[in-house]
Motif scaffolding. Structure first.
Motif, PDB file in Angstrom:
ATOM      1  N   LEU B 235       0.815  -1.221   0.000  1.00 17.36           N
ATOM      2  CA  LEU B 235       0.000   0.000   0.000  1.00 17.36           C
ATOM      3  C   LEU B 235       0.845   1.267   0.000  1.00 17.36           C
ATOM      4  CD1 LEU B 235      -2.512  -0.818   2.897  1.00 17.36           C
ATOM      5  CD2 LEU B 235      -2.898  -1.147   0.443  1.00 17.36           C
ATOM      6  N   ILE B 236       0.248   2.326  -0.536  1.00 16.84           N
ATOM      7  CA  ILE B 236       0.739   3.694  -0.346  1.00 16.84           C
ATOM      8  C   ILE B 236      -0.310   4.386   0.518  1.00 16.84           C
ATOM      9  CG2 ILE B 236       1.163   5.934  -1.472  1.00 16.84           C
ATOM     10  CD1 ILE B 236       3.271   3.954  -2.308  1.00 16.84           C
ATOM     11  N   LEU B 237       0.151   5.097   1.543  1.00 13.67           N
ATOM     12  CA  LEU B 237      -0.789   5.856   2.373  1.00 13.67           C
ATOM     13  C   LEU B 237      -0.694   7.332   2.013  1.00 13.67           C
ATOM     14  CD1 LEU B 237      -0.176   4.384   5.968  1.00 13.67           C
ATOM     15  CD2 LEU B 237      -1.652   3.500   4.152  1.00 13.67           C
ATOM     16  N   GLY B 260       5.171   3.019   0.926  1.00  8.80           N
ATOM     17  CA  GLY B 260       5.468   4.437   0.731  1.00  8.80           C
ATOM     18  C   GLY B 260       4.324   5.272   1.259  1.00  8.80           C
ATOM     19  N   ASP B 261       4.610   6.524   1.514  1.00  9.57           N
ATOM     20  CA  ASP B 261       3.523   7.367   2.010  1.00  9.57           C
ATOM     21  C   ASP B 261       3.655   8.786   1.493  1.00  9.57           C
ATOM     22  OD1 ASP B 261       4.178   9.523   4.278  1.00  9.57           O
ATOM     23  OD2 ASP B 261       5.654   7.923   4.443  1.00  9.57           O
ATOM     24  N   ASP B 262       2.515   9.443   1.534  1.00  8.06           N
ATOM     25  CA  ASP B 262       2.423  10.863   1.161  1.00  8.06           C
ATOM     26  C   ASP B 262       1.760  11.601   2.323  1.00  8.06           C
ATOM     27  OD1 ASP B 262       2.061  13.234  -0.598  1.00  8.06           O
ATOM     28  OD2 ASP B 262      -0.047  12.644  -0.534  1.00  8.06           O
ATOM     29  N   LEU B 263       1.958  11.083   3.520  1.00  6.77           N
ATOM     30  CA  LEU B 263       1.271  11.663   4.682  1.00  6.77           C
ATOM     31  C   LEU B 263       1.939  12.970   5.110  1.00  6.77           C
ATOM     32  CD1 LEU B 263       0.961   8.329   6.652  1.00  6.77           C
ATOM     33  CD2 LEU B 263      -0.968   9.605   5.680  1.00  6.77           C
ATOM     34  N   ALA B 264       1.134  13.917   5.522  1.00 10.66           N
ATOM     35  CA  ALA B 264       1.674  15.186   6.023  1.00 10.66           C
ATOM     36  C   ALA B 264       2.526  14.948   7.261  1.00 10.66           C
ATOM     37  CB  ALA B 264       0.532  16.145   6.338  1.00 10.66           C
ATOM     38  N   HIS B 265       2.113  13.994   8.073  1.00  9.04           N
ATOM     39  CA  HIS B 265       2.782  13.658   9.326  1.00  9.04           C
ATOM     40  C   HIS B 265       4.120  12.949   9.078  1.00  9.04           C
ATOM     41  CE1 HIS B 265       2.028  11.653  13.553  1.00  9.04           C
ATOM     42  NE2 HIS B 265       2.872  12.653  13.632  1.00  9.04           N
ATOM     43  N   GLU B 266       4.258  12.359   7.890  1.00  8.85           N
ATOM     44  CA  GLU B 266       5.435  11.520   7.640  1.00  8.85           C
ATOM     45  C   GLU B 266       6.265  12.058   6.462  1.00  8.85           C
ATOM     46  OE1 GLU B 266       4.395   7.350   7.994  1.00  8.85           O
ATOM     47  OE2 GLU B 266       3.112   7.754   9.718  1.00  8.85           O
ATOM     48  N   ILE B 308       1.644  10.622  -6.440  1.00  7.70           N
ATOM     49  CA  ILE B 308       1.299   9.404  -5.688  1.00  7.70           C
ATOM     50  C   ILE B 308       1.257   8.202  -6.645  1.00  7.70           C
ATOM     51  CG2 ILE B 308      -0.501   8.298  -4.301  1.00  7.70           C
ATOM     52  CD1 ILE B 308      -1.216  11.148  -3.263  1.00  7.70           C
ATOM     53  N   ILE B 309       0.712   8.421  -7.826  1.00  7.17           N
ATOM     54  CA  ILE B 309       0.666   7.341  -8.828  1.00  7.17           C
ATOM     55  C   ILE B 309       2.092   6.904  -9.187  1.00  7.17           C
ATOM     56  CG2 ILE B 309       0.092   6.832 -11.248  1.00  7.17           C
ATOM     57  CD1 ILE B 309      -2.418   8.676 -10.792  1.00  7.17           C
ATOM     58  N   ASP B 310       2.981   7.899  -9.385  1.00  3.77           N
ATOM     59  CA  ASP B 310       4.377   7.580  -9.703  1.00  3.77           C
ATOM     60  C   ASP B 310       5.010   6.771  -8.571  1.00  3.77           C
ATOM     61  OD1 ASP B 310       4.066   8.975 -12.045  1.00  3.77           O
ATOM     62  OD2 ASP B 310       5.123  10.773 -11.364  1.00  3.77           O
ATOM     63  N   MET B 311       4.725   7.192  -7.330  1.00  6.72           N
ATOM     64  CA  MET B 311       5.284   6.491  -6.170  1.00  6.72           C
ATOM     65  C   MET B 311       4.755   5.052  -6.131  1.00  6.72           C
ATOM     66  SD  MET B 311       4.770   7.280  -2.101  1.00  6.72           S
ATOM     67  CE  MET B 311       4.768   9.039  -2.285  1.00  6.72           C
ATOM     68  N   ALA B 312       3.477   4.920  -6.409  1.00  7.36           N
ATOM     69  CA  ALA B 312       2.863   3.589  -6.374  1.00  7.36           C
ATOM     70  C   ALA B 312       3.501   2.691  -7.434  1.00  7.36           C
ATOM     71  CB  ALA B 312       1.359   3.715  -6.587  1.00  7.36           C
ATOM     72  N   ASP B 318       0.058  -2.068  -4.669  1.00  7.35           N
ATOM     73  CA  ASP B 318      -1.166  -2.638  -5.248  1.00  7.35           C
ATOM     74  C   ASP B 318      -2.357  -1.706  -5.067  1.00  7.35           C
ATOM     75  OD1 ASP B 318      -0.143  -5.446  -5.825  1.00  7.35           O
ATOM     76  OD2 ASP B 318       0.366  -5.195  -3.712  1.00  7.35           O
ATOM     77  N   GLY B 319      -2.286  -0.840  -4.061  1.00  9.91           N
ATOM     78  CA  GLY B 319      -3.428   0.040  -3.797  1.00  9.91           C
ATOM     79  C   GLY B 319      -3.010   1.262  -3.000  1.00  9.91           C
ATOM     80  N   ILE B 320      -3.931   2.210  -2.938  1.00  6.15           N
ATOM     81  CA  ILE B 320      -3.661   3.482  -2.241  1.00  6.15           C
ATOM     82  C   ILE B 320      -4.740   3.673  -1.171  1.00  6.15           C
ATOM     83  CG2 ILE B 320      -3.523   6.003  -2.544  1.00  6.15           C
ATOM     84  CD1 ILE B 320      -2.761   5.333  -5.553  1.00  6.15           C
ATOM     85  N   VAL B 321      -4.310   4.130  -0.014  1.00  7.10           N
ATOM     86  CA  VAL B 321      -5.269   4.393   1.065  1.00  7.10           C
ATOM     87  C   VAL B 321      -5.284   5.881   1.376  1.00  7.10           C
ATOM     88  CG1 VAL B 321      -5.952   3.878   3.439  1.00  7.10           C
ATOM     89  CG2 VAL B 321      -4.834   2.111   2.059  1.00  7.10           C
TER      90      VAL B 321
END
Lengths: 407, 379
Positions: B235-237, B260-266, B308-312, B318-321
């Motif tokens: 997953l990507i968060l 991988g993540d795109d979280l503001a916190h991380e 995010i798509i590029d990161m995925a 397999d999916g994005i949350v």
């Protein structure tokens, strides 16, 4: 009918119709149409001769005409949260559907925002720009942490005026006409003064102005404040109100027993209901933050002054200045009470307001109530709650007056 | 494995007891501690003053007093921060820095000044026209104000050399965190979603060079192990935060790992370095002009979804949350654009609503189970 003999009511209807008609016809001729936030520097587009439409005004009219829900449903089906601004939801849905109960305005060729009223605009218009694939001009006005607008903020805003002018030159394919710009600024200032002159009649006791009529008048300040027609309209209105004062007449169709300040945006889908509730209690809405919001006074030709003016908008002021502004409104318009609209659409209209209301009460002793509502989403308002709160406020105002009489 | 366990224990200790971490720092150094509200804060300035910047990203607590300050439709992080402040939990802080990128965060610092007067609030506003020189100069002026406030608290001037040193410390920390996120993908059994989160989050309560050393050690220990075979889905968060741990444990329970993540916190905190430059405050301001793909940073092209798509794609996700912070306008506006973009790129998307005060995660359990099943069926 010639404009000279028109009443303010007739002229308002004609000017509003003309505003939309001109944009619709202009678009057909291939002229540029912009969508703009309500307190953006319209002087720039007016100078370039661009037709400007105002989604907030459009959404409010749709809400007032009872046509918000089909658009809101569509926006929510697209994934927009029901917690987001309902103006944005209505407009983003309108962008897809181009069908509503009010004027079916043309889609824009460009967008212009000034986030002096909220940052929600930035996100809302980002989405419009992305999905319509059109340019977006952003005048970023940082929130005023301090009481006054700092010089650093003024410098930054002023620099953006120049960037916006460059962008407009590219979009329009013609140079910016600085001579016309000066003239538009002068007209805009005269319109602001005329608006201020007319709305100040609410301060008379009893008031010749029916406060709810402001909701009609202000659409002109949103849509046409760089035009001579606005100057003319507000001067005619002010003259009519002066005559009413002289002859002891009023626009209000009932006796004014109590005077209140309304804090926040109108509850457009329930305007009629809100007015009737006030009427039942003899309440006139003589104070609000609307008059100051469009009293945009600056020195024509002085971009520092213009930047300061566009920054010192009520929703961009710090808490202390917000308190002082409301105390001034209550005192000048001689309010007996205050009604705070806890508007689900607008976090800036709500998140400082518990403290603002407490402090304003401490300084004025004027009682207040809150009610839950929304500017255009009809699902976030309960008539019974509003009526009960207004009844409670009325009782308190009556008690206060009775006690003052005893003394 | 023992060494990894020890490192994680140190991290868990500060995350579980941030108040103690603050007390310990003050006792040991005699220096001030500054609370840093989400999302962005020029921590380097605090660090250069020898003070400890600590993250204030809310937490689970019973909300009662906060609702006398803000209505219930205020985001739960802000409700928590106000509640905890009113309960005295933050009394060891010498000041808080709050930046105002959204309408909620314009209001909260103003409320704070009235409701919590004993903890000084320093409010700054980042520009949205952040790529023009005037925007960078303006932000520099905001950072100057922060510097002045820090100097007033510490009683000592902050030199340019100290600022440059702190910028270097922070850039190294960012770089090491990015390395960790890459390395963690090889060890999805050891570095579960909750552990990955712990490693990143612990940096909010430690002096950064100390945290950097811990992560470096962790990476070295991980590299000494054989990469772990993962048969589950990846997953990507994205979103603001992915908390509490119990939510992340639901991913583990359903054989889902975070690659991988795109979280503001991380990751949004450490994917953009401060550029080199002679004027450290200008360089700090320039960093904001380089930020991409954040809901709080104006971008009329809205590159975030594609990023995010590029990161995925790069990580084989397999999916994005979408971890949607309830009542967070900027994130809520980005979501409808994601729906279309992720659908077009054929990445399944799970929407989870994050509310720090939520008592039960049963709804999320069902949604995550369903999502995991759907990903498995997709192949």
């Amino acid at each position: 009918m010639s404009e000279d003999k028109m009443t303010s009511k007739e002229l308002l209807a004609e000017l509003t119709a003309k505003h939309y008609h001109d944009a619709i016809e202009g678009k057909k001729r291939g002229e540029l149409v912009a969508w703009s936030s309500s307190i953006a520097p319209q002087e720039l587009c007016e100078t370039m001769g661009i037709h400007v439409l105002y989604p907030e005004n459009h959404a409010a009219a749709i809400g007032a005409k009872g046509g918000a829900l089909p658009l809101i449903d569509h926006a929510e089906a697209q994934g927009y949260s029901l917690d987001l601004c309902s103006y944005a939801r209505i407009n983003l849905a309108y962008k897809d559907l181009q069908n509503c109960c009010f004027e079916n305005v043309p889609l824009p060729d460009l967008l212009i925002i000034c986030n002096n009223i909220c940052n929600t605009l930035v996100k809302w218009y980002e989405n419009l720009a992305k999905e319509l694939n059109i340019p977006l001009i952003c005048i970023d006005v940082p929130y005023n942490v301090d009481y006054e607008v700092t010089q650093e903020r003024i410098d930054y805003i002023k620099a953006q005026f120049l960037v916006a002018i460059q962008q407009l030159e590219e979009i329009c394919g013609k140079p910016f006409d600085y001579v016309r710009f000066q003239s538009v600024m002068e007209t805009s200032i005269r319109a602001a003064k005329a608006w201020n002159r007319a709305t100040a009649y609410a301060n008379y006791k009893p008031s010749p102005l029916n406060g709810f009529n402001l909701y009609n008048y202000m659409s002109l300040m949103v849509c046409m404040r760089g035009r001579e027609e606005s100057v003319k309209f507000f001067n005619i209105l002010a003259d009519e109100l002066e005559e009413m004062v002289q002859t002891g007449k009023t626009q209000l169709p009932f006796e004014e027993k109590h005077r209140i300040m309304w804090d926040g945006i109108a509850c457009w889908p329930y305007l009629g209901h809100n007015f009737k509730t006030f009427k039942n209690h003899g309440i006139n809405m003589v104070g609000s933050t609307y008059p100051s919001a469009w009293t945009l006074l600056y020195e024509a030709g002085d971009l520092d002054s213009m930047a300061r003016c566009y920054s010192a908008i009520v929703l961009n002021l710090n808490l202390q200045r917000n308190i002082d502004l409301r105390v001034k409104i209550i005192e000048e318009s001689k309010c007996d009470g205050a009604v705070y609209h806890l508007n689900r659409s607008c976090k800036l209209c709500d998140f400082m307001h518990y403290k603002i209301s407490e402090e304003v009460y401490k300084r004025t002793g004027v009682p207040y109530v809150f009610f839950d509502g929304d500017q255009t989403d009809p699902r976030s308002f309960a008539k019974a709650q509003f009526e009960t709160r207004i009844q409670a406020l009325t009782e308190t105002m009556e008690n206060n007056k009775a006690q003052q009489n005893i003394k | 494995m023992e060494a990894i366990k020890n490192i994680l224990t140190v991290m868990q200790d500060v995350v579980s007891h941030p108040g103690q971490a603050v007390k310990d720092y003050k006792k040991k150094t005699g220096k001030a501690v500054i609370g840093c509200f989400p999302v962005y804060c020029p921590e380097e300035i605090v660090h250069a003053a020898g003070m400890l910047p600590v993250g204030m990203w809310g937490g689970h607590t019973q909300i009662s007093q906060a609702l006398t300050i803000v209505p219930s439709f205020c985001c739960s992080i802000m409700q928590s921060n106000i509640e905890l402040a009113l309960k005295g939990v933050y009394n060891d802080l010498d000041a808080v820095i709050i930046s105002s990128p959204c309408d909620t965060l314009k209001s909260i610092p103003q409320d704070w000044g009235y409701a919590i007067p004993h903890i000084k609030v320093i409010q700054i506003v980042y520009p949205q026209m952040r790529k023009i020189t005037a925007g960078i100069e303006y932000l520099k002026s905001e950072f100057k104000r922060v510097k002045k406030e820090m100097e007033a608290i510490s009683g000592e001037p902050i030199s340019d050399a100290a600022l440059q040193k702190s910028i270097a410390v922070y850039n190294e920390h960012r770089s090491v965190l990015r390395d960790f996120c890459v390395e963690a993908r090889n060890y999805p059994i050891t570095i579960t979603p909750a552990v990955r989160h712990l490693v990143i989050k612990s940096g909010y309560f430690m002096e950064k060079s100390r945290h950097t050393q811990l992560i470096k050690s962790l990476i070295n220990e991980l590299k000494s192990l054989a990469p772990e075979n993962w048969t589950g889905k990846k997953l990507i968060l994205t979103g603001y935060t992915a908390e509490p741990d119990a939510l992340l444990d639901l991913f583990t329970e359903n054989a889902l790992t975070v690659v991988g993540d795109d979280l503001a916190h991380e990751s949004r905190q450490f994917r953009t370095d401060v550029p080199a430059g002679d004027d450290p405050l200008y360089a700090l301001a320039q960093q904001w002009s380089l930020v991409e793909g954040c809901s709080l940073a104006y971008d009329q092209q809205k590159k975030r979804g594609q990023m995010i798509i590029d990161m995925a794609r790069e990580t084989g996700a397999d999916g994005i949350v979408m971890c949607m912070m309830k009542f967070c306008d900027p994130e809520e506006f980005d979501y409808p654009i994601f729906v279309k973009e992720f659908d077009a790129a054929d990445f399944p998307l799970l929407f989870l609503e994050v509310d720090q005060q939520r008592q039960s995660l049963e709804q999320e359990r069902t949604r995550i189970q369903g999502f995991a099943e759907m990903l498995r069926m997709k192949g």
